[in-house]
Scaffold this active site. Structure first.
Site, mmCIF file in Angstrom:
data_model
loop_
_atom_site.group_PDB
_atom_site.id
_atom_site.type_symbol
_atom_site.label_atom_id
_atom_site.label_comp_id
_atom_site.label_asym_id
_atom_site.label_seq_id
_atom_site.Cartn_x
_atom_site.Cartn_y
_atom_site.Cartn_z
ATOM 1 N N SER A 185 -11.366 -2.983 2.379
ATOM 2 C CA SER A 185 -10.659 -3.221 3.643
ATOM 3 C C SER A 185 -10.336 -1.879 4.285
ATOM 4 O O SER A 185 -9.661 -1.044 3.683
ATOM 5 C CB SER A 185 -9.376 -4.010 3.398
ATOM 6 O OG SER A 185 -9.669 -5.287 2.863
ATOM 7 N N ARG B 126 0.828 -1.215 0.000
ATOM 8 C CA ARG B 126 0.000 0.000 0.000
ATOM 9 C C ARG B 126 0.859 1.261 0.000
ATOM 10 O O ARG B 126 0.551 2.251 0.673
ATOM 11 C CB ARG B 126 -0.958 0.001 1.196
ATOM 12 C CG ARG B 126 -1.850 -1.236 1.271
ATOM 13 C CD ARG B 126 -2.735 -1.382 0.026
ATOM 14 N NE ARG B 126 -3.576 -2.560 0.120
ATOM 15 C CZ ARG B 126 -3.295 -3.735 -0.437
ATOM 16 N NH1 ARG B 126 -2.176 -3.888 -1.157
ATOM 17 N NH2 ARG B 126 -4.115 -4.759 -0.320
ATOM 18 N N GLU C 105 -6.463 2.124 5.749
ATOM 19 C CA GLU C 105 -6.201 2.208 4.316
ATOM 20 C C GLU C 105 -6.983 3.375 3.739
ATOM 21 O O GLU C 105 -6.606 3.954 2.733
ATOM 22 C CB GLU C 105 -6.642 0.918 3.603
ATOM 23 C CG GLU C 105 -5.585 -0.156 3.558
ATOM 24 C CD GLU C 105 -5.939 -1.264 2.582
ATOM 25 O OE1 GLU C 105 -6.652 -1.005 1.597
ATOM 26 O OE2 GLU C 105 -5.498 -2.398 2.817
#
Length: 308
Positions: free
Chosen positions: A232, A182, A302
């Protein structure tokens, strides 16, 4: 004048001269442009069609001294109920061109990951199957090195075409992007993705389709796809699974206002019933606090937060 002190109508007029009358809106509700389906109005919402327009729009915003935000599919974004005081530059609404050469697919930043995965399958090209259920754009996927099912953008990305902070364009090889979990140099340096080229491999189209169908089945079984969310909610802490941590903390199904932790998958915060951004944010903060208190593990979102 806007609350931030700039002349909204004057800026909107100048932006319309770049992208056209129909591609500039004012007081645009961001709830219509995020997968959470929440968020107040953006001062200006502008849709460029190509790299030159992106550059001109950003230069105009800089000249006017207003903040701007590059928007893809809004699939990892929580916009505040107060909205955004600045310009939303909606790449995904305009930049959707695709070219194919041998085993390589080049997609403009606004192309959806799902669409790119489907196109690759139709062309008997393997490598993008993992992306078949990720509800984001190519630009956003490169920005955060999106991934699923043991695959990620770094595995298949050859290069990106970007707009640099100084207004120039550059093509950067994937190996020079510092792609990690990420994370990317694109995010670190404030680059704007214009397009991405993926290097894929020839394979049996039926087998590619079978793999994509299996991933889709697994998603539908395990994830709350029927409710608005940003996928998520938290990054995976090293050595742990978010869903298990949240479940073990007794938070599966926890609700605040119209938002809550999914009953189906505790790694997802979802919009159950007309949630506000404040509701979603409160759930995220409560989950973080409880997991930290009970297990000493810090959960990092996230999801990106935008607005006041």
């Amino acid at each position: 004048m806007s609350e931030s002190g700039y002349d909204l109508e004057s800026l909107a007029w100048r932006l319309r001269s770049i992208v056209g009358e129909e591609n500039v809106r004012t007081d645009e509700p961001m709830s219509e442009h995020t997968t959470f389906k929440v968020g107040g109005p953006a001062d200006i919402y502008v849709i460029p069609d190509d790299a030159d327009e992106v550059h001109e729009v950003l230069e105009e915003c800089k000249s006017a001294g207003i903040p701007y935000f590059i928007l893809g599919y809004g699939s990892d974004l929580l916009v505040s109920d107060a909205g955004y005081r600045g310009a939303i530059v909606a790449i995904a609404d305009g930049m959707s061109g695709v070219t194919v050469e041998d085993n390589e697919i080049t997609c403009q930043a606004g192309v959806g990951l799902k669409e790119a995965s489907e196109m690759a399958c139709e062309l008997d090209l393997t490598g993008l199957e993992f992306a078949c259920g990720i509800p984001g754009s190519i630009g956003g996927a490169c920005y955060m090195n999106a991934g699923a099912y043991d695959g990620c953008i770094a595995d298949v990305l050859k290069s990106v075409r970007v707009l640099l902070a100084d207004g120039t364009q550059a093509t950067i090889d994937a190996g020079d992007l510092d792609l990690g979990y990420r994370h990317s140099r694109i995010a670190d340096e404030g680059m704007v993705v214009l397009s991405a080229t993926f290097s894929l491999r020839r394979a049996d189209g039926e087998k590619i389709r079978e793999k994509m169908d299996e991933y889709t089945r697994r998603r539908e079984e395990k994830q709350p796809l029927e409710l608005p969310s940003a996928g998520s909610t938290f990054k995976r802490p090293e050595g742990y699974f978010v869903g298990k941590l949240v479940t073990d903390a007794g938070l599966k199904g926890y609700r605040f206002g119209g938002a809550g932790v999914s009953d189906k998958h505790a790694g997802f915060v979802v919009n159950y019933d007309h949630a506000t951004a404040a509701d979603v944010h409160a759930v995220i903060e409560h989950v973080q606090a409880e997991v930290k208190r009970q297990f000493g593990v810090e959960l990092h979102p996230e999801v990106r937060f935008l607005g006041e």
